[in-house]
Design a protein around this motif. Sequence first.
Motif, PDB file in Angstrom:
ATOM      1  N   ILE A 129       0.845  -1.193   0.000  1.00 20.56           N
ATOM      2  CA  ILE A 129       0.000   0.000   0.000  1.00 20.56           C
ATOM      3  C   ILE A 129       0.879   1.240   0.000  1.00 20.56           C
ATOM      4  N   PHE A 182       2.078   1.702  -3.405  1.00 23.67           N
ATOM      5  CA  PHE A 182       0.958   2.170  -4.224  1.00 23.67           C
ATOM      6  C   PHE A 182       0.694   3.658  -3.988  1.00 23.67           C
ATOM      7  N   ILE A 208      -2.138   9.161  -5.831  1.00 24.85           N
ATOM      8  CA  ILE A 208      -3.538   9.302  -5.449  1.00 24.85           C
ATOM      9  C   ILE A 208      -3.697  10.357  -4.368  1.00 24.85           C
ATOM     10  N   PRO A 219      -1.922   7.486 -14.028  1.00 25.43           N
ATOM     11  CA  PRO A 219      -2.910   6.679 -13.299  1.00 25.43           C
ATOM     12  C   PRO A 219      -2.910   5.212 -13.722  1.00 25.43           C
ATOM     13  N   GLY A 223      -0.767   3.337 -11.414  1.00 25.70           N
ATOM     14  CA  GLY A 223      -1.445   3.127 -10.141  1.00 25.70           C
ATOM     15  C   GLY A 223      -2.360   1.922 -10.236  1.00 25.70           C
ATOM     16  N   ALA A 224      -3.103   1.821 -11.360  1.00 25.33           N
ATOM     17  CA  ALA A 224      -4.030   0.704 -11.541  1.00 25.33           C
ATOM     18  C   ALA A 224      -3.277  -0.620 -11.569  1.00 25.33           C
ATOM     19  N   LEU A 252      -2.241  -1.508  -8.105  1.00 26.27           N
ATOM     20  CA  LEU A 252      -3.449  -1.883  -7.364  1.00 26.27           C
ATOM     21  C   LEU A 252      -3.869  -3.310  -7.715  1.00 26.27           C
ATOM     22  N   LEU A 275      -1.663  -5.634  -5.950  1.00 27.11           N
ATOM     23  CA  LEU A 275      -2.060  -5.620  -4.540  1.00 27.11           C
ATOM     24  C   LEU A 275      -3.229  -6.569  -4.311  1.00 27.11           C
ATOM     25  N   VAL A 276      -4.210  -6.509  -5.204  1.00 25.29           N
ATOM     26  CA  VAL A 276      -5.399  -7.343  -5.052  1.00 25.29           C
ATOM     27  C   VAL A 276      -5.039  -8.816  -5.172  1.00 25.29           C
ATOM     28  N   LEU A 279      -5.881   7.473   4.598  1.00 22.01           N
ATOM     29  CA  LEU A 279      -6.828   7.200   3.510  1.00 22.01           C
ATOM     30  C   LEU A 279      -8.093   8.054   3.595  1.00 22.01           C
ATOM     31  N   ILE A 310      -9.175  10.314   0.805  1.00 23.16           N
ATOM     32  CA  ILE A 310      -9.712   9.654  -0.398  1.00 23.16           C
ATOM     33  C   ILE A 310     -11.193   9.348  -0.197  1.00 23.16           C
ATOM     34  N   ALA A 329     -13.105  12.546  -0.380  1.00 24.33           N
ATOM     35  CA  ALA A 329     -13.195  13.030  -1.756  1.00 24.33           C
ATOM     36  C   ALA A 329     -14.278  12.285  -2.525  1.00 24.33           C
ATOM     37  N   ALA A 330     -14.467  10.983  -2.188  1.00 27.54           N
ATOM     38  CA  ALA A 330     -15.509  10.206  -2.850  1.00 27.54           C
ATOM     39  C   ALA A 330     -16.883  10.788  -2.552  1.00 27.54           C
ATOM     40  N   LEU A 386      -8.710   6.295  -7.213  1.00 24.98           N
ATOM     41  CA  LEU A 386      -7.797   6.232  -8.345  1.00 24.98           C
ATOM     42  C   LEU A 386      -8.492   6.598  -9.652  1.00 24.98           C
ATOM     43  N   ARG A 400     -11.372   8.352 -10.007  1.00 25.70           N
ATOM     44  CA  ARG A 400     -12.078   9.623 -10.046  1.00 25.70           C
ATOM     45  C   ARG A 400     -11.125  10.647 -10.663  1.00 25.70           C
TER      46      ARG A 400
END
Lengths: 642, 176
Positions: free
Chosen positions: A293, A296, A302, A313, A316-317, A320, A323-324, A375, A378, A381-382, B24, B26
């Motif tokens: 993390i 990342f 981010i 970005p 980043g994906a 990620l 990571l998953v 976090l 983030i 922001a959502a 990420l 957005r």
Amino acid sequence: MIAEGGLAALWFAAALALLQLVLAAVALSRRQTAIGVEDMLAAVRPIAIVQGVLVVLAMLLLIAVFVESDMSVRLVAEDSSAAKPLIYKVAGAWGNHEGSMLLWVTILGLAGAAVALFERTLERKTLVATLGAQAAIALGFYAFLLFSSNPFARLDPPPPDGQGLNPLLQDPGLAFHPPTLYLGYVGISVAFSFAVGAMITRDVGPAFARAMRPWVLAAWIFLTIGITAGSYWAYYELGWGGWWFWDPVENASLMPWLAATALLHSVTVLATRDGLRAWTIMLAVVAFSMSMIGTFLVRSGILTSVHAFAIDPKRGAFILALLVIYIGGALALFALRVGTIRQGNTFEPISREGALVVNNLLLSVILGIVLIGTLYPIVAAAFGTQLSVGHPFFDSTAGPIALALVALMGIGPLLRWRRDDLRAGLKRIAIPAAVGVVALVALLVLAPGIHILPLLGLALAAGVAVASVAPLWGRDLKRTPLFTYGMVIAHLGIAVSLAGMASESAFNKETLVATRIGEPQHVGPYTVTLLGVRPVVGVNWSAVEGVLKASRGGASTTLLPQSRFFSTPPQMTNESAIKTVLDGQLYTVLGNQDDAGRWQLRLWWKPFVTLIWAGGALIAIGGALSLLGRLRRERRARRGEA
Amino acid sequence: MKRVLLWVPLGAFALLFAVVASGLFRPSDHLVHSQMVGKALPQFTLPKMVPDAPGLASTTFTDGKPRLLNVFASWCIPCMAESPNLMALKQHGVEIDAVAVRDTPRNVEDFLKRFGNPYARIGDDRQSAVQLALGSSGVPETYVIDGHGRIVEQHIGDVRAEDVPALLAALKKAGG
């Protein structure tokens, strides 16, 4: 040609990692007696070693293109310039996204080779499973490098000169800071691979813990050095006079450290007492998750941070997705397998193990707080709110818990394993507790009005400093094992560092003035006079330099803070000038000139601030002694068996 | 029951993943929006910057007439770029007041001579005190203030030609 050679080495290394993973998976999924399984099991070790050699070669070739300033390589053109000093050309190889990822996977490959070469105690199947997990992690990063971040890509036509390295990064600190942190991250990934290997073969016990412990210790030492060095770098380079900003990238390095600290202590319980089996596995997974993390957060951009790296970005994906796969897979394996692992030994609440469990809980809570605080922007922001979480949140939530943790650290080593008598335990901590109380009273009388957290911190530091050396009392010092000294020194380092932090926040003096030449200014015990300002020229920068006379009592010294201008790329930086004395630091920063011809000057007096990093160094030294002691004892034990 | 608990870490990780992935993908917005939008202007009184324009006080904005408040500086390049559009707004009968940050009278005078003067009043905000109170993080920024001294809208960055109708509409709405 060098660049193409590097790329080829990288491809070969990736192919070997794939082979390593496939062979390990096939061999472990078949019965031991099936045809070919023996050969497959035997092949995994040498493959891991060759893979390590190839990826190191790729890294060395990248450094070579940087050293010879081959501007036809895109990375060199973007991040280097021919005029740069040699050490920054070498460091420039990892002072960028692609290069730093190659460094990551290089260290990972080296670690895999080291496990294959030196690990002797673990059962072979568990070792093969571990190397398989290690190959799976490496594969993800190879794919990342080869498909989306090729460090050896060429430019056609090549530009005449490069754009230069970000001047903030042209500092000896850069040469060491990222590699040490990566060594820490990778060490944790090895611990994670051990945990995955142990889960696959259901072989969770003292032997596994003893195989994993040196890696956790080594990772923890490097993380400690990385964080301490990073903190000092930010302190003198950014010119804000602060040593920790709760910046997302700082938190990204702190979280794995917290998890590794917890893991270090729980792995000791598993190795010594065969307790906390599932919990140790969980912590290994959490520690690795935190380092991923961290990678990342830093690499995806981010979160907005002082560590403003140029970001794409898509990358980043990619991280990620890795990571998953890794963490999701490990946690699913945990859920499926841990229930089938036999429970280890149990213990009474008042015992060394009990104290270590509370230590783990408190560390986990702090980790949770830092994670949530990092976090939360983030999440907010959502929901359409912009905010940042800074030190008021972290200080008031993590601060008191950290103090409780330090207090516990003083008590824990004085308790016996398995079961202890409450009254006997209290007797052992009586003297340190008395020292703490005396320090508290003395502070209340001599320096009234200190804020509660620094006040408690200073008193606690005094008590815990005494408590941390208490395990040595009444022992034969010559026969005391090296790792006990290691623990004592590391714990003492925590007390020293805490004293520095508390003292800095309790007694820090700061002043911002616009001063004329010759006008004396006062800060703390110092009188600072600006004698003049002169131009200075460096290799790839020019600067205005202030000549400051700082006097205290009869003695005086000269300080030369600079305001530097770099040409490639154009950027200003403030080079602070710091005078370190026994009881603290005088920290000076030169600012701009105003219309009336006065110079902006920022002055800080920071009593005992150096203890923060001195403590960090002690912690790392303690860790190193402990590692040495453990390795020596393992070797002796093996010799005894043979 | 215990078996279910073992899946909790994976669930927590899934949650973490959802949060991070949403962040990420957005579109990132690095503008710092003022927390003052929708609130009353902070109280301030600024001295005059240049001889031929009066200074600026927050009480000016409570006379019932909606107007624009422009934060600018002579050393700021986008401020030069936006000046023709501010002149256009002035021609539409809009009253624009200004806060000049970290600047000197001579430089502001030169600036106005070169690019025209769209301003009714100019306050001298040498220490950026009023700029910070407005929640402005840079220059130029333009605020729409209704006739009762309330901040209705914040425009970050230079006013482009295509922003002029939007600002006119916002002013009209604030007045009605």
